[in-house]
Structure formats: structure tokens, C-alpha cells
Scaffold this motif. Structure first.
Motif, PDB file in Angstrom:
ATOM      1  N   GLY A 175       0.816  -1.205   0.000  1.00 59.02           N
ATOM      2  CA  GLY A 175       0.000   0.000   0.000  1.00 59.02           C
ATOM      3  C   GLY A 175       0.854   1.260   0.000  1.00 59.02           C
ATOM      4  O   GLY A 175       0.517   2.249  -0.671  1.00 59.02           O
ATOM      5  N   MET A 176       1.970   1.224   0.738  1.00 57.72           N
ATOM      6  CA  MET A 176       2.869   2.378   0.782  1.00 57.72           C
ATOM      7  C   MET A 176       3.482   2.643  -0.592  1.00 57.72           C
ATOM      8  O   MET A 176       3.535   3.783  -1.064  1.00 57.72           O
ATOM      9  N   VAL A 177       3.950   1.579  -1.257  1.00 53.89           N
ATOM     10  CA  VAL A 177       4.556   1.736  -2.581  1.00 53.89           C
ATOM     11  C   VAL A 177       3.517   2.217  -3.585  1.00 53.89           C
ATOM     12  O   VAL A 177       3.769   3.144  -4.372  1.00 53.89           O
ATOM     13  N   ARG A 178       2.354   1.607  -3.554  1.00 50.79           N
ATOM     14  CA  ARG A 178       1.288   1.996  -4.479  1.00 50.79           C
ATOM     15  C   ARG A 178       0.933   3.470  -4.300  1.00 50.79           C
ATOM     16  O   ARG A 178       0.735   4.209  -5.275  1.00 50.79           O
ATOM     17  N   GLY A 179       0.874   3.908  -3.057  1.00 51.02           N
ATOM     18  CA  GLY A 179       0.557   5.305  -2.779  1.00 51.02           C
ATOM     19  C   GLY A 179       1.594   6.255  -3.336  1.00 51.02           C
ATOM     20  O   GLY A 179       1.258   7.298  -3.914  1.00 51.02           O
ATOM     21  N   VAL A 180       2.887   5.915  -3.189  1.00 49.24           N
ATOM     22  CA  VAL A 180       3.958   6.766  -3.728  1.00 49.24           C
ATOM     23  C   VAL A 180       3.833   6.865  -5.241  1.00 49.24           C
ATOM     24  O   VAL A 180       3.930   7.956  -5.818  1.00 49.24           O
ATOM     25  N   LEU A 181       3.631   5.733  -5.898  1.00 48.33           N
ATOM     26  CA  LEU A 181       3.536   5.724  -7.360  1.00 48.33           C
ATOM     27  C   LEU A 181       2.343   6.545  -7.841  1.00 48.33           C
ATOM     28  O   LEU A 181       2.451   7.311  -8.809  1.00 48.33           O
ATOM     29  N   GLN A 182       1.212   6.413  -7.160  1.00 49.39           N
ATOM     30  CA  GLN A 182       0.018   7.142  -7.584  1.00 49.39           C
ATOM     31  C   GLN A 182       0.163   8.634  -7.357  1.00 49.39           C
ATOM     32  O   GLN A 182      -0.183   9.441  -8.230  1.00 49.39           O
ATOM     33  N   ARG A 183       0.706   9.018  -6.209  1.00 47.89           N
ATOM     34  CA  ARG A 183       0.818  10.443  -5.896  1.00 47.89           C
ATOM     35  C   ARG A 183       1.876  11.146  -6.735  1.00 47.89           C
ATOM     36  O   ARG A 183       1.763  12.339  -7.010  1.00 47.89           O
TER      37      ARG A 183
END
Length: 655
Positions: free
Chosen positions: A455-463
Motif C-alpha cells: 500500500g505504501m509503494v502503491r501510494g507513492v507511485l500514484q501520488r
């Protein structure tokens, strides 16, 4: 054959549904062109069976630029057979058979394989032996599915296109040998390669690109430009870098060191070998053993001092190492297994552990150009792209959870900076996650941390707005990862680097830091290598630039070409050469008596970036005539202006 009659409507529904969801047997979802190619592999097998019914098939997946199918067959398939195989494939495509998906039990699948009905046109006297082996290695909790097109039925996770007629345009490309499962102990099979696209236009564009790629092949240019070599006495997959290739390595290392220094990295160095216990502790053994060189058994004394036992004699050649260290009263012997370093991370964890840390010390960024050794299968070695000795632009970032987003994003931004510098316009980050069904088997058994870090990685990529795709079941065993895919100037795809999150191994090493409340906490670790390995990245750059490197990266940046061999002219040329060399410009002087046309041709052949042609009028005017590879003659210019321009272009890494 057990009952698997399926009407066309329900088959189409199954296939459409399969195309929208991850495939079974642990495979990621396929793109449209991958489904076309996967389907073409089944059509290829159908055609081969029409011609040679005794063929036994192993695997037939889509690959980077096409598909292949491995087959065991007494007849040796050659390119001369391609025309008749393709003719049979066209018949199957014209028949427009639906791809029908059938789920079966393990017992049903085994029964079909024993009856020879898998990867076959019907029952046969011989069992489908490779399919039997594949079935036995499918996890008990996975669904087993078959796909049928016309008379052909195969064990397959799918998905496929709706019908054989959806395979727009295809061509068989080559045939090679391949060991079953890539293991030299297994049977050697024939691997028939092909490619397929939605239409003929895309197919033609692909082969036009291939023709250009042949001219840019890094193995061909590496030899012509004297960059690297391989030698049987050294061993396969172990490149030797010639001076011109080493110059590129030095420039890339200089770039990385400058970039990382500015980003707060600290440089470290670690040995090329380590004891087995280090890799047991990290978890790489036994899971990674197949990719590591075999261990070395070493007998070591356990004396309280560094001196050897009295009477010690070095072992003779071929002597047993245990006998080389006779026991003594002063101490005893113990045997240790050492491995060549296959990865830098366990060593860096030891460096972190060597010094106490508090939250004030984090993030801690440790960087190294560490040489690693990986025992790739001989059949998988490919120029610089797949080697056994690799110099990795590696670093490990130890940080708190609160720091993770900014650190992970900073790494991604470093990638983007490099893409701009090297003119890489197309890229994608492949975000690989875990499979919950394989916790404790393929992935560290900690569901909570997997979901949290993903979830942390996905959030960085999306933001951050970075271009990425999510791929299940391809994470590292200790955490989610990103594989960086880039496309060269002619559209060839390369994997150049990885960026991984590690929430498990720091705890294995007991890595801690003191938090604000004086409690001990385990840091997260980010593994990153934006330039990947020298070997793979230089292979990519050779093909990307077609050997025409920008001035700052060119193995030979400047060659000085005097128009004659008169002493005053040579002295003037030599003074320019010495001035450039004093500024660490990779300059050479061609003082031969060859005609100027021959000198220019020789420099052009070696793709020297800048040629300075010097005649008597240039000398009298304090000038040089500038010629740039690929641009031709740029005319006479003042010497000081030209040298200043060269130095500025190198310093700013102009592309």
C-alpha cells in the motif's frame, strides 16, 4: 477423453472473463498482444502435430517480443520447415476455432496426460510426459485448466483470444535448443520461436525494427568498437573490459557517485565472498542457491592468535584442504563454506549493524559499486545482458516508516533524471506484489506487512504520477519491488534496474535504531540500483545510441588528425592533444603518414565523437577544423573556443 464438450457461447464467456482477471497457476494478467502470442503458440503446436503427430510439448509461453514452444521431436526442425508449419497454422487460423477453457480436477488432468491427450490432437500411445511433470508441480490449491482449439487440447492457465481467427499476423523466426526447465540435467528440446501482432502493419514494423536492431546489436558493436570481450579461458558470462569499454564504466560510475553524493549517500566497500551463514541469515539460502556459484569448503584454524600452527606447510596442488592445516596443540580446525557474493544487501546489513543508530541517523543511505557473481545457466547467457560477473550500481536505504514515502519517491525521481540524461523517452515501472496463497512458500509469511508495504509503494507511485503497471506474484521474497522497463531509441524493451522494499531481512539481522522514546525499532530497507549493472546498462546504451555515444560518454572523445607529418604541424597537433589530456579529455593523436581521408575514415569507423583536422592554415591561425561523427565537417574555429566547448559539453553531460 473425459467429457469436456462446451458450447461456443459459454466458451467465449469463459475466455472473456479470463482475459479480464489474473490467470491461474501464478501468472500475471496478459496484455492483448500477449494473449495473441500465447494463442499463436497453441496454433503452432497444432500445426506441428498435424505434420509430426509424435511431437511431445513442454512449455509454450508468450515472451518479450513473441512466443515459443519447446518440443521433443525426432525430426530436427529447421527454418526450411517454417513454410509448411506456417501453412498449417494459417489453416487453423482460417478455421476460426474458439479457444474453449475447461477446468478439471488434478485426477482428471493426470488421466488425460497418461492417455497422451494433453498438447495433442487426441489420445496417443505415449503419455504427455512433460505435462505430467508440470501437473505434479502445480500447487494443490491452484485451479487446473485446459484450453482447446479445434482438435488440440493443452494444459494451460490462459488466457487466450476468443478465437484462432483473432490472431492477426504472425511469423516463425528461428529455432534453437533449450534444456527442459533450463536445467542441463534434463532433456534437450527444440525451441521454435515466432511472433504475432494484431495486423500485418504492426508485424512489418516489428521486422523493420529488428533489421535496425541487428545493426545496433551490442555484441557486434562491442567487438567492432573494442569495448569488451569474452574468452573461453576466463569462462562464459565473464566479460573482460577493454580500455574503451572501461572508459564508459568509469563515466557511469562517476555520474552515479556525483548524483548519490548530492543525494546524501555514503559509499562503502565489501568483500567478494562471505561465509555461508551470512546468506542463511539473510534468507537467500537455500532459496537462491541455484543462482549462486557452488560453495568453497575451507578449513580454518581457530587459534587465539593470527599465527599458523607450528609445522604448518602449504598444501601441494591437488591436496585436500583439510590435510593442509594439521591440528596442533595451540588450536583446532573447523570447516567453513564460502560463497561468491551474489548480492550486496547482506553485507550492507552488517555495515549498518556495526554502528549503533538512533532515529537522528536515519535515513542512512549506503552505496557501493559491488561486484556480484551469479551462476546463470549457460543457455541463458547473452552478451552483456545476462552474465555471471556483474558490477552493480547498488545502494540500501535504511529509514523509518515516516521517511519511507519521501525516500522511495526520491529514488524514483533519480530514475527519471537518468532517463532524461540518456534520452530515454518511454518507460514503465512494473510494480510486483505478492500472492497470498504462497506466503511461507515463495514469500515471507507476514500478510500484514505485505499489505502495508504494498500500500505504501502503491501510494507513492500514484501520488507522484509515475507511469506504472501492477503485476501480482512477482515480488522479491522479502517485499514488493519495482522492475524498471525502458525502451531504446528504436523501440526495443529492456529491464535495466530494480527498486525493492525489504520489511523482513533487517529483522533477521537484528537491525535496530533508538526511537524518540528510547525504544528499539527495526528500520525499513529500500534496495535500489537505478543504473542496474554496468554490463546490462552498457549493453542497453550501445544499442540505444547505436554506438554513437554523446561526447561525455564516448570511449574516445576527440581524435586529432594532422594534414601531414611536418614537424611544426605535428608539434601544434601535439600541443592540442596535451592540453586536452591535461583536462582529462579522452583524446588521441593520429600522427601516422596516412592520407587525411584514411585518417577520417578510421576515426569514423571507431565512432570517435569529435575529430580535429589540422592543416598549416589552421596552425597559422591558431585554429582547428572541427568534424563531428554523424554531422560531418563543421568548419574551422579558434582553438581556444573549440577546446572550451568540448570541456563545457563534457562537464554538463550534453546529450
Amino acid at each position: 477423453m473425459h467429457n469436456q464438450e462446451t458450447n461456443e457461447k459459454s466458451a467465449a464467456e469463459d475466455i472473456a472473463a479470463a482475459a479480464e482477471k489474473p490467470a491461474a497457476h501464478g501468472h500475471p494478467p496478459m496484455t492483448e498482444v500477449e494473449r495473441i502470442r500465447h494463442s499463436a503458440a497453441h496454433v503452432l503446436a497444432t500445426a506441428i502435430l498435424r505434420l509430426w503427430p509424435e511431437a511431445q510439448f513442454a512449455a509454450g509461453p508468450p515472451v518479450e517480443n513473441g512466443f515459443y514452444y519447446d518440443v521433443e521431436l525426432p525430426h530436427r526442425i529447421s527454418p526450411e520447415d517454417f513454410e509448411k508449419i506456417e501453412a498449417e497454422m494459417k489453416k487453423e487460423i482460417k478455421a476460426n476455432h474458439p479457444f474453449a477453457r475447461i477446468e478439471v480436477s488434478r485426477a482428471e488432468a493426470l488421466a488425460l496426460a497418461h492417455a497422451g491427450e494433453l498438447a495433442a490432437l487426441g489420445p496417443r500411445p505415449a503419455a504427455s510426459k512433460f505435462k505430467l511433470d508440470i501437473i505434479e508441480n502445480i500447487s494443490p490449491n491452484e485451479t487446473i485448466s485446459l484450453y482447446r482449439n479445434g482438435d488440440f487440447t493443452d494444459l494451460c492457465a490462459g488466457p487466450h483470444v476468443m478465437r484462432t481467427g483473432n490472431i492477426g499476423a504472425f511469423r516463425l523466426t528461428n529455432v534453437a535448443s533449450a534444456y527442459y526447465k533450463g536445467d542441463e540435467k534434463n532433456p534437450q528440446l527444440q525451441r521454435i520461436y515466432g511472433t504475432a501482432f494484431k495486423n500485418k502493419t504492426q508485424l512489418d514494423e516489428y521486422f523493420t525494427m529488428l533489421e535496425e536492431a541487428k545493426k545496433r546489436d551490442h555484441r557486434k558493436l562491442g567487438k567492432e568498437l573494442q569495448l569488451f570481450t569474452f574468452d573461453d579461458d576466463v569462462g562464459p558470462g565473464l566479460p573482460l573490459w577493454l580500455p574503451r569499454g572501461a572508459a564508459i564504466i568509469e563515466e557511469l560510475e562517476k555520474l552515479a557517485k556525483e548524483t548519490e553524493f548530492a543525494a546524501g549517500y555514503q559509499r562503502v566497500r565489501t568483500p567478494h565472498i562471505a561465509r555461508e551463514n551470512l546468506y542463511l541469515k539473510s534468507g537467500h539460502l537455500p532459496y537462491y542457491a541455484d543462482s549462486m556459484f557452488p560453495p568453497m569448503e575451507l578449513a580454518e584454524d581457530r587459534l587465539p592468535s593470527l599465527s599458523r600452527p607450528a609445522g604448518f606447510q602449504p598444501a601441494e596442488a591437488g591436496a585436500d584442504r583439510q590435510d593442509a592445516h594439521p591440528p596442533s596443540q595451540a588450536g583446532s580446525l573447523t570447516s567453513h563454506r564460502y560463497y561468491l557474493k551474489a548480492m550486496n544487501c547482506p553485507h550492507h546489513h552488517k555495515l549498518y549493524a556495526a554502528v549503533p543508530h538512533s532515529y537522528r541517523d536515519l535515513p542512512l543511505r549506503l552505496a557501493e559499486y559491488g561486484t556480484n557473481y551469479r551462476y546463470e545457466q549457460s543457455g541463458e547467457l547473452f552478451g552483456l545482458m545476462r552474465v555471471r560477473s556483474l558490477q552493480m550500481n547498488d545502494a540500501h536505504i535504511y529509514c523509518t516508516e515516516e521517511q519511507f514515502e519521501s525516500e522511495f519517491n526520491a529514488v524514483n525521481q533519480m530514475y527519471l533524471k537518468y532517463f532524461k540524461l540518456f534520452g530515454i523517452e518511454r518507460y514503465v515501472m512494473r510494480f510486483s506484489t505478492h500472492d497470498p496463497a504462497k506466503l511461507g512458500e515463495k514469500f515471507v509469511d507476514n500478510s500484514e506487512l505485505w499489505l502495508k508495504t504494498e500500500g505504501m509503494v502503491r501510494g507513492v507511485l500514484q501520488r507522484s504520477g509515475i507511469n506504472y503497471v501492477e503485476v501480482p506474484n512477482e515480488a522479491a521474497f522479502y517485499g514488493p519491488k519495482i522492475d524498471v522497463q525502458v525502451w531504446s531509441a528504436i523501440g526495443r524493451e529492456f529491464t535495466i534496474a530494480t527498486n525493492q522494499v525489504d520489511f523482513a531481512v533487517p529483522a533477521r539481522f537484528g537491525l535496530v535504531y533508538k526511537d524518540r522514546d528510547n525504544t528499539e525499532k527495526t528500520p525499513l530497507c529500500i534496495h535500489r540500483a537505478p543504473l542496474g549493472t554496468h554490463e546490462r546498462f552498457i549493453g542497453f546504451l550501445i544499442e540505444h545510441y547505436a554506438g554513437n555515444f554523446p561526447l561525455w560518454l564516448a570511449p574516445e572523445q576527440v581524435r586529432i588528425l594532422p594534414l601531414g607529418d611536418d614537424a611544426p604541424l605535428l608539434e601544434y597537433a601535439r600541443s592540442i592533444y596535451q592540453e586536452l589530456r591535461a583536462h582529462e579529455v579522452r583524446a588521441e593523436l593520429d600522427a601516422s603518414s596516412d592520407h587525411i581521408k584514411a585518417k577520417i575514415a578510421a576515426a569514423e569507423q571507431m565512432k570517435v565523437h569529435t575529430m580535429l583536422v589540422i592543416g598549416n592554415r589552421d596552425m597559422e591561425a591558431g585554429a582547428v577544423s572541427v568534424r563531428v561523427h554523424g554531422q560531418g565537417n563543421l568548419g574551422a574555429k579558434p582553438r581556444a573556443e573549440v577546446i572550451a566547448g568540448i570541456l563545457e559539453a563534457i562537464a554538463t553531460r550534453k546529450s
